[in-house]
Design an enzyme around this catalytic site. Structure first.
Site, PDB file in Angstrom:
ATOM      1  CG  HIS A  63      -2.292   0.594   0.896  1.00 13.55           C
ATOM      2  ND1 HIS A  63      -2.497   1.565  -0.063  1.00 13.55           N
ATOM      3  CD2 HIS A  63      -3.524   0.332   1.409  1.00 13.55           C
ATOM      4  CE1 HIS A  63      -3.765   1.894  -0.113  1.00 13.55           C
ATOM      5  NE2 HIS A  63      -4.425   1.145   0.761  1.00 13.55           N
ATOM      6  CG  ASP A  71      -2.959   4.708  -4.800  1.00 13.45           C
ATOM      7  OD1 ASP A  71      -2.350   4.707  -3.716  1.00 13.45           O
ATOM      8  OD2 ASP A  71      -2.860   5.614  -5.643  1.00 13.45           O
TER       9      ASP A  71
END
Length: 424
Positions: free
Chosen positions: A396, A400
């Site tokens: 992350h 995204d």
């Protein structure tokens, strides 16, 4: 007689030390020149060290799991003559057993005499025969022929079974089987305890622990799962297999790999490696796909080079070659490193959904799950469809959730319209 010190040579990978995975000799053994001495593991591979001289082993550097520095004593051998050291052995050209990043290999350490004694399996003792009760057993056992036949099949003496009424019924026999008689009978289905086993975490298993801990410690994972209708894909796969000739049978994996490679150009952030120490993400143009492969030694991840340039049959051939090399321990170090994205599959054990751990420093890992046939709506009709969940775990920090979901949706469109897989 003289002593010759065999020092751990520079294996040629710029390493400062290597781990003892296992010994092929022990103190007091007679060794010949070129005889294997030990298996040493570096960050990339496990290599076999051979004796440069003949003689008798008088000292070993340590136990499996210990680290030995390059240039330090590995084995001391008593030799005839002055004991001058011959030239150091050249770096091995090929690893006999190699490790890959991410999900990897388990190396078994050889047992010492002490370990062998402590971990020796307890000999299996036959179940004691049913003993007669202290009192004279009942001779007037009342039971139906069906109960008698069942008791005979199970080896149960009906004289030991206490009836709840005037005769022994199936329920009485069930109670006896469930709770036992206290006279040596073991009810069917009862598990048997085995001795505790102490396993030293060394070699590849230690690498697994270190790599997985580092991946979970450094990478904030998130996982996205999508359901895909693979009914038409499976139909096409069956038709292709009917005309495969001497080519390997197509599984789902080559078709999935083609879909991944076709979708990746629009999502370059997924085919990448992240060096978090210097803060640089390298987005790779070529797809070097790591393919998790189960072996007797554990999970290995050989790499399909330039997967984007191969058709489904070429991928099937390469998958078979790499799997056989990994399972036989003959995979080369270049087969087990340099992946830019990993695909992990449990095959028929795939489960409903998985949350795979990223193969650091990659930023994503893809996991197909088991194909299940279920009823689905097609318009107003209910039809049978073959469905498969596809999981993806991402880093992350650099990927995204929108990008991961969009990529999986692109793969889904290709798999649900399989004619697109075979078009340019």
């Amino acid at each position: 007689m003289a002593l010759f010190t065999f020092r751990l040579p520079d294996i040629g990978e710029g390493i400062s030390e290597a781990e003892i995975v296992g010994w092929h000799v022990k103190v007091g053994d007679r060794v010949e020149e070129d005889q294997p001495l030990a298996d040493m593991m570096t960050d990339k591979a496990t290599v076999e060290m051979e004796s440069p001289v003949a003689g008798t082993v008088v000292e070993l550097a340590g136990e499996p799991g210990d680290q030995v520095a390059i240039g330090a004593m590995l084995v001391t051998i008593e030799v005839e003559g002055a004991g001058e050291a011959p030239a150091a052995p050249p770096p091995p050209e090929e690893a006999l057993v190699a490790e890959m990043p991410g999900e990897q290999v388990i190396e078994a350490a050889p047992e010492t005499e002490e370990a062998s004694a402590s971990s020796a399996p307890v000999s299996s003792q036959p179940t004691a025969p049913l003993s007669a009760p202290s009192a004279e057993p009942r001779r007037d056992v009342q039971a139906s022929p069906a109960v008698r036949a069942r008791a005979k099949e199970l080896g149960v003496d009906l004289a030991q079974v206490k009836p709840q009424g005037d005769r022994i019924r199936h329920a009485d026999l069930d109670a006896f089987l469930l709770y036992g008689s206290g006279q040596g009978y073991k009810p069917a289905g009862r598990s048997v305890a085995r001795p505790d086993e102490v396993v030293k975490v060394i070699g590849m298993r230690r690498r697994i622990a270190e790599n997985m801990a580092a991946s979970k410690r450094h990478i904030p994972h998130f996982t996205y799962v999508e359901e895909i209708d693979v009914t038409r894909l499976e139909e096409m796969r069956e038709r292709l297999n009917e005309t495969r000739g001497d080519r390997p049978k197509l599984t789902m994996l080559p078709l999935l790999i083609v879909a991944i490679c076709k979708a990746l150009p629009d999502f370059p952030m997924l085919n990448a490696r992240y060096d978090d120490e210097v803060g640089v993400v390298t987005r790779h143009g070529a797809v070097h796909l790591g393919l998790a492969t189960q072996t007797d030694a554990g999970l290995m991840v050989p790499v399909i080079r330039d997967a984007q340039d191969r058709n489904v049959w070429q991928l099937a051939i390469e998958i078979r070659r790499l799997a056989e090399a990994a399972r036989s321990g003959k995979a080369k170090s270049e087969d087990l490193s340099g992946s830019t994205l990993t695909l992990t599959s449990l095959g028929p054990l795939g489960g409903v959904a998985t949350t795979p751990v990223i193969n650091r420093p990659e930023v994503a890992i893809i996991g197909p799950n088991r194909v299940i046939e279920r009823p689905v709506f097609r318009g107003k009709e209910v039809v049978a469809a073959k469905l498969m969940n596809l999981s993806i775990s991402c880093d992350h920090r650099v990927v995204d959730g929108w990008d991961a979901a969009s990529f999986v949706q692109a793969v889904r469109r290709l798999l649900e319209n399989p004619v697109l897989l075979l078009s340019d």
